[in-house]
Design an enzyme around this catalytic site. Structure first.
Site, PDB file in Angstrom:
ATOM      1  N   GLY A   1       0.828  -1.197   0.000  1.00 52.78           N
ATOM      2  CA  GLY A   1       0.000   0.000   0.000  1.00 52.78           C
ATOM      3  C   GLY A   1       0.865   1.251   0.000  1.00 52.78           C
ATOM      4  O   GLY A   1       1.986   1.243   0.511  1.00 52.78           O
TER       5      GLY A   1
ATOM      6  N   GLY B   1       0.934  -5.351   0.779  1.00 50.96           N
ATOM      7  CA  GLY B   1      -0.291  -5.486   0.003  1.00 50.96           C
ATOM      8  C   GLY B   1      -0.108  -6.215  -1.300  1.00 50.96           C
ATOM      9  O   GLY B   1      -1.040  -6.836  -1.813  1.00 50.96           O
TER      10      GLY B   1
ATOM     11  N   GLU C   1       6.594  -5.331   7.691  1.00 51.98           N
ATOM     12  CA  GLU C   1       5.764  -4.378   8.434  1.00 51.98           C
ATOM     13  C   GLU C   1       6.240  -4.088   9.861  1.00 51.98           C
ATOM     14  O   GLU C   1       6.050  -2.977  10.364  1.00 51.98           O
ATOM     15  CB  GLU C   1       4.312  -4.883   8.479  1.00 51.98           C
TER      16      GLU C   1
ATOM     17  N   ASP D   1       0.001  -8.265   7.432  1.00 53.61           N
ATOM     18  CA  ASP D   1      -1.450  -8.405   7.379  1.00 53.61           C
ATOM     19  C   ASP D   1      -1.866  -9.006   6.040  1.00 53.61           C
ATOM     20  O   ASP D   1      -1.194  -9.906   5.552  1.00 53.61           O
ATOM     21  CB  ASP D   1      -2.118  -7.049   7.636  1.00 53.61           C
TER      22      ASP D   1
END
Length: 382
Positions: free
Chosen positions: A72, A121, A144, A152
């Site tokens: 992202g 992402g 992350e 995630d």
């Protein structure tokens, strides 16, 4: 949004192909194809259309330039909003998790051509595809924890199902993998040399059936097998025994202690690198990550994505995330001031707060759309 911005947004993802084969190309090469709200919205709309179109038999996902997708666009999403303003990012993140779920449960075969960087992402888009094609240029990572966040987009599902405790190693250290090692640890399904990608694409363009066995057979004509990659994947095979020994421990503190003992024995550089990573990374994120991966081993993808949303909702208001983004992406001093600053200061009660389901006036839990072919719970590979 003015007309120029709308045109640029449309160019950030290119949709093309013939009546049977559709291609989705991420097209922000200067930004390593990092995802924006507009890109995710366009892809969600088009992928739904392709799935319900009976003439479409196959969908190809790829990136333009040196990356498949670096994740992202955090700089764009978080650069102009203070801590706590989750609503500004909530719509983007929910759509991102929904598209990951759509891809994982897609009714048409999906081929992800992962030639270059794939992180965050981008892993969510590609790791849920039926066929995951990597090359010698592929670089995978879930980094992350280095910015005060947690892997995630379903990572607690796909990382926890890797052999042994390799998923814990990748999630806690943010270590980068090359394409051959992704094949060895089963993160990817096929490997081919990047110079042959155009040949594979040309062959896929001629597909007229959604028969996965036939598509798999077609892919095997262009790709190399595990036996051909033994030397290239030595990174994975030589380190897994030590990784299992150290990263199977119950707590992050115990994992770190086991690595330090191992370093005294062998002096391997990768072990020292893992130690340094654990000591410099956000202590709270490390503990959240380990707990999420351990829970994910026994849960469905739906449960993992719901937890990802909960953790991200809590993280969005945390000091550590904004401090990590500041230090690593904005000021770039690479000297984040974590709070708490040490693993032993992070209590179980602190970690518990990140796993409490979202139920307040500002937001609500993630609601995934009903899918007829949902991913059921499955035990991990140990």
């Amino acid at each position: 949004m003015n007309q120029q911005q709308q045109q640029q947004q449309q160019q950030d993802v290119v949709f093309e192909g013939n009546s049977c084969v559709k291609k989705v190309t991420l097209n922000r090469p200067r930004k390593l194809n990092s995802l924006t709200y507009g890109m995710v919205s366009q892809m969600l709309k088009k992928l739904n259309e392709f799935e319900t179109d009976p003439s479409v038999k196959l969908v190809i996902l790829k990136g333009n330039g040196k990356a498949f997708c670096s994740g992202g666009d955090i700089v764009d999403l978080y650069g102009h909003s203070p801590p706590g303003q989750w609503r500004l990012k909530e719509s983007f993140y929910k759509k991102q998790l929904i598209i990951d779920y759509l891809l994982a449960t897609y009714k048409k075969p999906l081929v992800a051509l992962i030639n270059g960087i794939v992180m965050g992402g981008g892993a969510g888009l590609s790791m849920h595809a039926k066929f995951k094609i990597v090359t010698e240029n592929t670089v995978f990572a879930m980094p992350e924890v280095a910015i005060g966040h947690v892997p995630d987009v379903g990572a607690s599902h796909f990382l926890s199902r890797l052999p042994g405790y390799f998923g814990e190693y990748l999630g806690l250290t943010g270590t980068r993998l090359r394409g051959a090692d992704m094949i060895a640890c089963e993160l990817a399904t096929h490997f081919l040399l990047s110079k042959d990608l155009h040949l594979l694409e040309n062959a896929l363009d001629k597909v007229t059936s959604s028969d996965t066995a036939a598509i798999s057979q077609l892919l095997s004509k262009f790709t190399l097998g595990k036996n051909d990659l033994k030397e290239q994947s030595a990174y994975y095979t030589s380190r897994l025994p030590i990784i299992n020994k150290c990263f199977s421990r119950e707590t992050v503190e115990d994992i770190l202690l086991a690595l330090e003992k191992q370093a005294e024995i062998g002096k391997e550089k990768w072990v020292v690198d893992a130690i340094n990573s654990l000591k410099s990374t956000c202590p709270t994120s490390l503990k959240i990550c380990l707990r999420s991966l351990r829970e994910g081993r026994w849960q469905s993808l739906e449960q993992c994505l719901a937890r990802d949303y909960t953790i991200s909702y809590r993280t969005a208001a945390s000091h550590d995330f904004y401090e990590g983004v500041r230090a690593m992406l904005f000021d770039k001093d690479k000297n984040p001031k974590w709070q708490p600053s040490k693993l032993e200061l992070v209590t179980e009660e602190m970690i518990d707060q990140y796993f409490v389901e979202v139920k307040d006036d500002k937001s609500e839990p993630l609601r995934l759309p009903p899918r007829s072919n949902s991913i059921v719970a499955a035990t991990s590979k140990l």
